[in-house]
Design an enzyme around this catalytic site. Structure first.
Site, PDB file in Angstrom:
ATOM      1  N   SER A 134      34.867 -38.796 -53.225  1.00  0.00           N
ATOM      2  CA  SER A 134      35.933 -39.361 -54.054  1.00  0.00           C
ATOM      3  C   SER A 134      37.304 -39.040 -53.483  1.00  0.00           C
ATOM      4  O   SER A 134      37.517 -37.982 -52.891  1.00  0.00           O
ATOM      5  CB  SER A 134      35.834 -38.819 -55.482  1.00  0.00           C
ATOM      6  OG  SER A 134      34.625 -39.210 -56.092  1.00  0.00           O
ATOM      7  N   SER A 166      33.129 -30.627 -55.737  1.00  0.00           N
ATOM      8  CA  SER A 166      32.482 -29.484 -56.395  1.00  0.00           C
ATOM      9  C   SER A 166      32.195 -28.362 -55.404  1.00  0.00           C
ATOM     10  O   SER A 166      31.659 -28.595 -54.317  1.00  0.00           O
ATOM     11  CB  SER A 166      31.172 -29.930 -57.053  1.00  0.00           C
ATOM     12  OG  SER A 166      31.415 -30.937 -58.007  1.00  0.00           O
ATOM     13  N   GLU A 249      21.190 -37.859 -56.080  1.00  0.00           N
ATOM     14  CA  GLU A 249      22.196 -37.322 -56.999  1.00  0.00           C
ATOM     15  C   GLU A 249      22.087 -37.909 -58.395  1.00  0.00           C
ATOM     16  O   GLU A 249      22.298 -37.224 -59.393  1.00  0.00           O
ATOM     17  CB  GLU A 249      23.596 -37.583 -56.443  1.00  0.00           C
ATOM     18  CG  GLU A 249      24.707 -37.089 -57.360  1.00  0.00           C
ATOM     19  CD  GLU A 249      26.096 -37.323 -56.816  1.00  0.00           C
ATOM     20  OE1 GLU A 249      27.066 -37.041 -57.537  1.00  0.00           O
ATOM     21  OE2 GLU A 249      26.216 -37.793 -55.669  1.00  0.00           O
ATOM     22  N   ASN A 367      29.752 -44.990 -65.336  1.00  0.00           N
ATOM     23  CA  ASN A 367      28.678 -45.821 -65.872  1.00  0.00           C
ATOM     24  C   ASN A 367      28.967 -47.305 -65.696  1.00  0.00           C
ATOM     25  O   ASN A 367      28.049 -48.116 -65.552  1.00  0.00           O
ATOM     26  CB  ASN A 367      28.439 -45.481 -67.345  1.00  0.00           C
ATOM     27  CG  ASN A 367      27.636 -44.190 -67.491  1.00  0.00           C
ATOM     28  OD1 ASN A 367      27.533 -43.402 -66.556  1.00  0.00           O
ATOM     29  ND2 ASN A 367      27.057 -43.978 -68.659  1.00  0.00           N
ATOM     30  N   GLU A 368      30.252 -47.677 -65.701  1.00  0.00           N
ATOM     31  CA  GLU A 368      30.595 -49.081 -65.484  1.00  0.00           C
ATOM     32  C   GLU A 368      30.189 -49.522 -64.071  1.00  0.00           C
ATOM     33  O   GLU A 368      29.640 -50.615 -63.881  1.00  0.00           O
ATOM     34  CB  GLU A 368      32.097 -49.289 -65.694  1.00  0.00           C
ATOM     35  CG  GLU A 368      32.556 -49.169 -67.138  1.00  0.00           C
ATOM     36  CD  GLU A 368      32.653 -47.718 -67.605  1.00  0.00           C
ATOM     37  OE1 GLU A 368      32.807 -47.508 -68.829  1.00  0.00           O
ATOM     38  OE2 GLU A 368      32.581 -46.809 -66.753  1.00  0.00           O
TER      39      GLU A 368
END
Length: 381
Positions: A134, A166, A249, A367-368
């Site tokens: 990201s 992360s 993932e 989720n989109e």
């Protein structure tokens, strides 16, 4: 145009011994103060010492082949161990990404040198690998990444910024998705690199979440020079490689068991004996949990067979993270810490889960975006 989520049986009874072994270990850890159960511990529970205690028992790098320092065990055995760790809320975040998706990614795409360099350390919980995907203003649209890697006479020079990375602050390496070539197709021209950390031209800064915790980071590559051998897989094949990793993932049991410790703590109060509404709520949650588990196991079987069920994995992640948010809300309806009489561990886990819920449907792809993947995948079948 049907999804190919084949029905699967529960893990065979032959694995019950392994499950009991893991439970006994975790009960001992709890009794001796080895960890405190938490909701969402696979993301925020960073405990290097605990990860190494798991590795000593052969429960990290389980599916890594023996010649590369792993244990050569089955994907189903790893699944059983993972379920128990999640259900107990154990702090597994230190090794999670390296074990879950980068070990399979290196096995699929890495050179022999990379396999021998990284995989034994992953299995010993000594190599911790972060993922640089990201970016600011990119979100889940990985095809829009602006980080660039330019080939030079002495290797590759990487420039760009990654966010929501992360455990980068404890990582010994980071896998970076960068643009190496200009291509007409946005998905083309992307490549992956294994960058060892610390690196003099890589700056890691903490991103503190709303609960005051530090497990996310911003990672800035300032013309960072890496050797030619840092290229993971083939140049320009980064998109294909990443989508395969995202299958690992998005479809694992962590997508519906993140708040299982909260459900266990609520059930332990025994409130269901006198509250039929709570009893019905529990039954509904457990039923949905059983269905999601079957779906996740089906995807795990296809991944173990070398397939790339990207659409099915996206569906599991979408449904699973939505379910987790609904579980937290359901428990909130029946637990009021202000009313008194609520166990301290339950109140603490509920408070943390409430703060973490918004992130459930974001990490690993919103989720989109996932629904778009499912819709496009079905339209091609």
């Amino acid at each position: 145009m049907a999804l190919t989520l084949r029905a699967v049986e529960r893990p065979p009874a032959a694995l019950d011994g392994l499950r009991l072994e893991v439970r006994e270990f975790l009960e001992h850890e709890l009794a001796t103060g080895g960890f405190t159960p938490e909701a969402d511990a696979w993301m925020s529970g960073i405990d290097v010492a605990f990860s190494r205690r798991l590795a000593e028992r052969g429960w990290v790098g389980m599916t890594v082949p023996v010649p590369y320092g792993g244990h050569g065990r089955s994907a189903l055995e790893r699944y059983v161990v993972t379920e128990e760790l999640l259900a107990y809320g154990a702090p597994v975040a230190a090794h999670w990404i390296a074990d879950r998706q980068m070990a399979p990614g290196i096995l699929r795409n890495g050179t022999e040198e990379q396999k021998h360099r990284y995989l034994p350390g992953i299995a010993r919980a000594e190599q911790f690998i972060a993922i640089g995907m990201s970016e600011p203003d990119s979100g889940s649209d990985l095809a829009s990444v602006r980080t660039r890697a330019v080939e030079t006479g002495d290797g590759w020079r990487i420039t760009g910024t990654k966010v929501w990375t992360s455990a980068a602050h404890i990582a010994t390496a980071i896998v970076v998705l960068a643009r190496t070539d200009d291509a007409g197709d946005r998905h083309g021209g992307l490549s992956q690199f294994l960058v060892d950390l610390p690196h003099p031209a890589v700056a890691i800064s903490p991103i503190i979440t709303i609960d005051g915790a530090h497990h996310f980071n911003e990672v800035v590559f300032d013309d960072a020079l890496v050797p030619r051998t840092a290229l993971l897989g083939e140049r320009g094949e980064g998109w294909r490689q990443v989508t395969a990793e995202l299958g690992n993932e998005r479809s694992g049991p962590e997508r519906f068991l993140s708040v299982m410790p909260l459900l266990r703590a609520w059930a332990a109060t025994g409130c269901f004996a006198e509250d039929p509404l709570a009893r019905a709520e529990l039954g509904r949650l457990v039923t949905r949990l059983a269905v999601l588990r079957q779906m996740s196991l089906a995807v795990a079987g296809r991944l173990a067979a070398g397939e790339n069920p990207a659409v099915e994995a996206a569906l599991v992640k979408d449904l699973g993270t939505g379910f987790e948010g609904e579980m937290v809300e359901a428990i909130r309806r029946h637990v009021d810490p202000e009313a008194g009489g609520v166990p301290e561990d339950l109140a603490a886990m509920l408070a943390k889960a409430v703060l973490h819920v918004p992130a459930f449907t974001l990490r690993g792809g919103t989720n989109e975006v996932l629904r778009s993947i499912v819709a496009k995948g079905l339209s091609r079948r």
